[in-house]
Design an enzyme around this catalytic site. Structure first.
Site, mmCIF file in Angstrom:
data_model
loop_
_atom_site.group_PDB
_atom_site.id
_atom_site.type_symbol
_atom_site.label_atom_id
_atom_site.label_comp_id
_atom_site.label_asym_id
_atom_site.label_seq_id
_atom_site.Cartn_x
_atom_site.Cartn_y
_atom_site.Cartn_z
ATOM 1 N N ARG A 186 0.738 -1.191 -0.025
ATOM 2 C CA ARG A 186 -0.095 0.100 0.017
ATOM 3 C C ARG A 186 0.800 1.381 -0.044
ATOM 4 N NH1 ARG A 186 -5.036 -1.876 3.693
ATOM 5 N NH2 ARG A 186 -6.185 -2.640 1.918
ATOM 6 N N LYS A 210 -21.490 -14.734 0.890
ATOM 7 C CA LYS A 210 -22.936 -14.543 1.107
ATOM 8 C C LYS A 210 -23.697 -14.070 -0.049
ATOM 9 C CE LYS A 210 -22.555 -12.670 5.291
ATOM 10 N NZ LYS A 210 -22.676 -11.824 6.077
ATOM 11 N N GLY A 228 -10.777 -7.102 -1.872
ATOM 12 C CA GLY A 228 -10.714 -7.993 -0.632
ATOM 13 C C GLY A 228 -9.992 -9.292 -1.061
ATOM 14 N N GLY A 230 -14.740 -3.030 0.738
ATOM 15 C CA GLY A 230 -16.135 -2.474 0.882
ATOM 16 C C GLY A 230 -16.475 -1.431 -0.174
HETATM 17 P P1 AMP Z 1 -16.703 -12.299 0.220
HETATM 18 O O1 AMP Z 1 -15.846 -11.887 1.167
HETATM 19 O O2 AMP Z 1 -18.113 -12.139 0.371
HETATM 20 O O3 AMP Z 1 -16.163 -12.233 -1.006
HETATM 21 O O4 AMP Z 1 -16.623 -13.948 0.484
HETATM 22 C C1 AMP Z 1 -14.990 -14.115 0.443
HETATM 23 C C2 AMP Z 1 -15.175 -15.785 1.157
HETATM 24 O O5 AMP Z 1 -16.038 -16.599 0.641
HETATM 25 C C3 AMP Z 1 -13.950 -16.422 1.381
HETATM 26 O O6 AMP Z 1 -13.303 -16.414 2.509
HETATM 27 C C4 AMP Z 1 -14.098 -17.829 1.093
HETATM 28 O O7 AMP Z 1 -13.552 -18.941 1.969
HETATM 29 C C5 AMP Z 1 -15.567 -17.945 1.347
HETATM 30 N N1 AMP Z 1 -16.078 -19.006 0.411
HETATM 31 C C6 AMP Z 1 -15.998 -19.311 -0.948
HETATM 32 N N2 AMP Z 1 -16.722 -20.317 -1.425
HETATM 33 C C7 AMP Z 1 -17.135 -20.833 -0.381
HETATM 34 C C8 AMP Z 1 -18.145 -21.989 0.099
HETATM 35 N N3 AMP Z 1 -18.483 -22.789 -0.964
HETATM 36 N N4 AMP Z 1 -18.584 -22.136 1.333
HETATM 37 C C9 AMP Z 1 -18.402 -21.415 2.274
HETATM 38 N N5 AMP Z 1 -17.498 -20.116 1.972
HETATM 39 C C10 AMP Z 1 -17.176 -19.748 0.894
#
Ligand code: AMP
Length: 394
Positions: free
Chosen positions: A37, A198, A350, A373
């Site tokens: 950074r 999610k 992220g 974010g």
């Molecule tokens: P996000 O910050 O919403 O992009 O989520 C990222 C996180 O989603 C990472 O830490 C991944 O390990 C998790 N992730 C990806 N695939 C899966 C899955 N099949 N089940 C649970 N978590 C997941």
């Protein structure tokens, strides 16, 4: 982009106040473990100095001190590191506002000054007008190069712009160009890849991008809610029950708009989320008790077919639990595949940026956003206060 940048203003003889993102990781002895950074801000800093600025006053946050002085979140180690990288001393001041700080900023012999952590004052995050005015009094023009906080109206991102002309640094300019410009007016075919934990985090992104893109490929933890919405069995995979109707609604909306939402046709499943867990490949339906941890090889091939003619690709969210090597194949293969395509590839920040870094493909993507974010909010089509506050080009 219609926002002014550091190239659009006269810097000669002026004191420049700049918001940077020096929120770097440190070990227990406060050694900086990753200076990416700091390095990333060097082009803007050097440009300001090389174009005749009298002085550059830098400000940033580090960690979450919640409005109190917390020694371990001091920016002092950053001043030292920045001085080494710049090849000239950086004066560190132990606060960011007050008469003494103003005097020191005006009197110091160094050209570059770094103020202490803005978030040692609660007024930074509450965007207190008096605090913002005090910060603004330290410079004659304001440069924002901190995309990671551009979605927050804080004193150092939005408040100061009420008192100083505000322009973008090169990092922020690139984020606006790709996440704003390219995503809003993409070259077609435009394919969006969504994954991550999610559905609830990505609803806004789907709603904003569905009308703009040709198709959305969905993997990761969020895909199982969509699979269930299509009547598939998902075993013990991640499910957001309360979002099932919404997922059904989005699938219907896609059909109505004649856009494709492509879901996994096979899955890697495990008994538990553990690197040593027993895994197997299954089809669209996941047996009882099994957890979907990655997309399967048929899905990888399907996604590649859909991606190969794309001119613009935007990816937010890993396609499996990529942090564990055993569950990282889908994310890695898709990252490798898109890195070879003659397409504009935009990676949301992220975890997706971390995944691309894990496979050492950072240099092969067109743009990797530095904000988690902030990039999500940009992709949701929201107005980011730190971007909106920048002066428009004439
Ligand atoms: P996000 O910050 O919403 O992009 O989520 C990222 C996180 O989603 C990472 O830490 C991944 O390990 C998790 N992730 C990806 N695939 C899966 C899955 N099949 N089940 C649970 N978590 C997941």
């Amino acid at each position: 982009m219609n926002k002014m940048t550091v190239k659009d203003i006269d810097l000669k003889g002026r004191t420049v106040l700049m918001r940077a993102d020096f929120n770097v990781p440190q070990d227990a002895d406060l050694n900086i473990t990753d200076d990416t950074r700091i390095r990333a801000t060097l082009p803007t800093i050097k440009y300001i100095l090389q174009n005749g600025a009298k002085r550059l006053i830098l400000m940033s946050h580090l960690g979450r001190p919640d409005g109190k002085v917390v020694e371990k979140y001091s920016l002092q180690p950053v001043a030292k590191k920045l001085g080494e990288l710049l090849g000239e001393p950086v004066k560190f001041l132990d606060d960011c506002v007050g008469d003494n700080i103003k005097k020191e900023c005006e009197g110091t012999k160094e050209r570059v000054v770094l103020l202490e952590n803005l978030r040692f004052h609660a007024e930074e995050e509450t965007n207190d007008a008096n605090f913002a005015k005090q910060l603004a009094s330290l410079g004659e023009v304001f440069v924002n190069d901190a995309f990671g906080t551009a979605h927050r109206a804080h004193a150092s991102t939005e408040g100061v712009t009420h008192y100083l002309k505000a322009v973008a640094g090169f990092l922020l300019e690139k984020e606006i160009q790709y996440l704003g410009g390219t995503v809003a007016n993409p070259q077609k075919p435009f394919v969006v890849i969504l994954g991550g934990a999610k559905v609830s985090d990505k609803i806004g992104v789907i709603e904003n991008l569905l009308p703009k893109c040709d198709m959305i490929l969905i993997g990761g933890g969020m895909c199982y809610t969509f699979l269930m919405a299509q009547g598939k069995k998902i075993g013990s995979s991640k499910l957001e029950k309360e979002k099932l109707d919404l997922a059904k609604g989005l699938l219907a909306k896609a059909k109505q708009l004649d856009k494709e939402i492509v879901l996994p046709i096979d899955n890697l499943v495990a008994d538990k989320i553990d690197a040593q867990a027993k895994t197997e490949l299954v089809g669209e339906n996941i047996p009882d008790g099994k957890i979907g941890v990655d997309i399967g090889p048929k899905t990888i091939a399907l996604f590649e077919t859909k991606l190969k003619t794309a001119k613009t690709i935007c990816w937010n969210g890993p396609l499996g639990i990529f942090e564990m090597d055993a569950f990282s194949k889908g994310t890695g293969e898709i990252a490798k595949f898109i890195s070879t395509l003659p397409a504009t590839t935009i990676i949301g920040g992220g975890d997706t940026a971390a995944a691309v870094a894990k496979f050492k493909l950072e240099d092969k993507m067109t743009h990797i956003s530095t904000g988690g974010g902030a990039s999500l909010e940009f992709l949701e089509g929201k107005t980011l206060p730190g971007v909106a506050a920048l002066a428009n080009k004439a």
